[in-house]
Design a protein around this motif. Structure first.
Motif, short mmCIF file in Angstrom:
data_model
loop_
_atom_site.label_atom_id
_atom_site.label_comp_id
_atom_site.label_asym_id
_atom_site.label_seq_id
_atom_site.Cartn_x
_atom_site.Cartn_y
_atom_site.Cartn_z
N HIS A 199 80.29 14.09 -64.29
CA HIS A 199 79.67 15.14 -63.49
C HIS A 199 79.32 14.62 -62.10
O HIS A 199 79.57 15.27 -61.08
CB HIS A 199 78.42 15.67 -64.18
CG HIS A 199 77.61 16.61 -63.35
ND1 HIS A 199 77.98 17.92 -63.14
CD2 HIS A 199 76.46 16.43 -62.65
CE1 HIS A 199 77.10 18.52 -62.36
NE2 HIS A 199 76.16 17.63 -62.05
N ALA B 24 82.49 13.77 -59.83
CA ALA B 24 83.42 14.85 -59.49
C ALA B 24 83.30 15.26 -58.03
O ALA B 24 84.29 15.71 -57.43
CB ALA B 24 83.17 16.05 -60.40
N ASP B 25 82.11 15.11 -57.42
CA ASP B 25 81.94 15.51 -56.02
C ASP B 25 82.02 14.33 -55.06
O ASP B 25 81.61 14.42 -53.90
CB ASP B 25 80.62 16.27 -55.83
CG ASP B 25 79.41 15.43 -56.20
OD1 ASP B 25 79.60 14.27 -56.60
OD2 ASP B 25 78.28 15.94 -56.10
N HIS C 85 83.35 9.34 -49.50
CA HIS C 85 83.32 10.26 -50.63
C HIS C 85 84.17 9.68 -51.76
O HIS C 85 84.87 10.41 -52.45
CB HIS C 85 83.82 11.64 -50.23
CG HIS C 85 82.84 12.41 -49.41
ND1 HIS C 85 82.16 13.50 -49.87
CD2 HIS C 85 82.38 12.20 -48.15
CE1 HIS C 85 81.35 13.97 -48.93
NE2 HIS C 85 81.47 13.19 -47.87
N GLY D 143 80.50 11.40 -55.09
CA GLY D 143 79.28 10.67 -54.78
C GLY D 143 79.24 9.31 -55.45
O GLY D 143 80.15 8.90 -56.17
N ARG E 219 74.85 14.56 -53.03
CA ARG E 219 76.09 14.16 -53.71
C ARG E 219 75.87 12.97 -54.63
O ARG E 219 76.66 12.72 -55.54
CB ARG E 219 77.16 13.78 -52.69
CG ARG E 219 77.73 14.91 -51.87
CD ARG E 219 78.84 14.41 -50.96
NE ARG E 219 78.42 13.31 -50.09
CZ ARG E 219 78.81 12.06 -50.22
NH1 ARG E 219 79.63 11.71 -51.18
NH2 ARG E 219 78.37 11.13 -49.38
#
Length: 472
Positions: A227, A230-231, A342, A233, A371
């Protein structure tokens, strides 16, 4: 009473472990640790860590394991005039100088020659004792004492201590638990109860709760990491250099093997598989890197599961996606790069309670970015930044780091099952597993509520003579 127990730490909280066993006119200490967090005022402060109890009669120091809250005051014990041996397990004898070198540099002196003198003195005093083997500490007209170390399953080299004492015709078997590990933890065998004990001194860090099962915590770790990553971070895991870091590396390597390149493509989510295949794991702690190497070198002390993985060609503490950062410049570059990029990454950095070390720089740079994620996997003592982040982070609060306030916008998680400590049921099983029940049980090393809860549980299974030192 010619055989007695005194407590010089870990009485009003969970740090500063130091217990004294008096046998006639002589005695030993079991551990001599630092106080941390709010407890740093209970017997020792930042400016005064002197030994505030008599030691002329102390014949030896027995070390249960090398966490700093159990060994951090050893240099001060030497400065106070202690001249006896330092008895510990064979792995602990290798690790103790390493952990104390780090502690000396941080809290004592940067003078290299002075550090080497202290470490030389400690190495000269070390008496490594194999597990399950009785070792005579003294035997004279005033009485006799032998000790035996048994595997505690907490960290590599950890032990609980059996003491066979005699004075004036009085004989007793006493047990000091040190810190007991949780069963089914990776890498180390679970602790087994002693065959007998007249008196037991037992820890209670998690005396008021049980941990998640290993399977649950492993998949919770997987869920949190997927989780969070996924972005794009960074997942920041404050972790102690000894024990927790190595267990996490073991578990993460197993997740990569199961859900990454080693998984069955037909049954896998391609996105999930890609996350695990590209995920970089960073250990940013010279001390953690040192102890990870020592763990690898001491495979004979691993449990059967870990040994079997090695025989299959797996390397749970040294795998392709693992990067170790040593130099301070590389550390600062990593903080700056990860704060701006990222790229999915998991960083394990010390210290475990965010009270110092390299994790603080990561927190300063990353807490304000939603993030990022902070994942706690161990106990956070009162008065530490880690406890504050865990308490106020979910509310959008702030934490003070090096005298400045930092807003917490990163997500905060806790997977409690990764504690290296036994849970309540494990502690109860340890005591009830003693074939001849002890007549006295002293509960130490825990918050007041944890100690009271453990006392209640022990009472409920019919045990008597339970006391909490330092509590009215």
């Amino acid at each position: 009473m010619t055989i007695d127990i005194k407590h010089h730490g870990a009485v009003t909280g969970v740090t500063g472990s130091c217990h004294e066993l008096v046998v006639g006119n002589s005695g030993i200490l079991v551990d001599c640790g630092l106080f941390q967090g709010e407890e740093a005022g209970n017997g020792a402060t930042a400016s005064d860590l002197s030994i505030d109890f008599p030691i002329d009669h102390i014949r030896a120091l027995v070390v249960t394991h090398v966490h700093i809250d159990h060994v951090g005051r050893i240099p001060y014990l030497l400065a106070a005039g202690f001249e006896g041996p330092i008895i510990c397990s064979e792995p602990s004898a290798i690790m103790l100088p390493e952990i104390l070198e780090d502690a000396l540099k941080i809290g004592f002196t940067r003078n290299r020659s002075l550090i080497e003198r202290v470490l030389g003195l400690i190495r000269a005093r070390l008496v490594p004792v194999p597990y399950e083997q009785w070792h005579s500490v003294f035997d004279d007209d005033g009485g006799s004492l032998s000790v035996r170390l048994q595997r505690a399953g907490h960290i590599l080299g950890s032990a609980y201590v059996e003491c066979e004492a005699e004075s004036d015709g009085e004989f007793e078997r006493l047990v000091f638990s040190g810190d007991l590990g949780a069963p089914h933890a990776p890498l180390l065998p679970a602790p087994q109860p002693p065959e007998r004990a007249d008196r037991v001194v037992i820890e209670s860090t998690y005396g008021d709760r049980d941990h998640e099962s290993r399977e649950n915590r492993r998949y919770r770790l997987k869920s949190v990491l997927e989780h969070a990553l996924a972005d794009g971070g960074t997942v920041l895991i404050p972790a102690f250099s000894i024990g927790r870091t190595q267990e996490l590396l073991y578990e993460i390597e197993s997740l990569i093997a199961e859900f990454g390149k080693g998984s069955d493509p037909s049954g896998s989510d391609p996105t999930t598989t890609e996350i695990w295949n590209t995920l970089e794991i960073v250990v940013d702690s010279p001390l953690a890197a040192t102890f990870t190497r020592i763990y690898r070198d001491l495979k004979p002390f691993w449990d059967a599961e870990a040994t079997e993985l090695v025989s299959q060609g797996r390397h749970p503490l040294s795998f392709e996606q693992l990067t170790v950062i040593n130099s301070h410049d590389d550390h600062l570059n990593a903080v700056d790069y990860l704060a701006k990029s990222h790229r999915p990454c998991v960083v394990l950095a010390g210290s475990g309670m965010c009270a110092g070390g390299r994790v603080v720089n990561y927190l300063k740079a990353m807490l304000a970015d939603q993030r990022n994620d902070v994942l706690f996997v161990g106990y956070q003592a009162k008065g530490t930044p880690g406890r504050d982040i865990l308490t106020y982070g979910p509310r959008g609060g702030w934490v003070e780091l090096d005298g400045e306030r930092y807003d917490i916008r990163a997500q905060v998680h806790q997977v409690g099952g990764y504690s290296a400590h036994a849970g309540q049921s494990d502690l109860v099983r340890f005591v009830t597993g003693i074939e001849l029940p002890p007549s006295e049980i002293r509960i130490v090393h825990g918050d007041a509520s944890a100690k009271e809860s453990l006392k209640s549980q022990l009472h409920s299974v019919g045990l008597k003579g339970i006391m909490i030192p330092g509590l009215a």
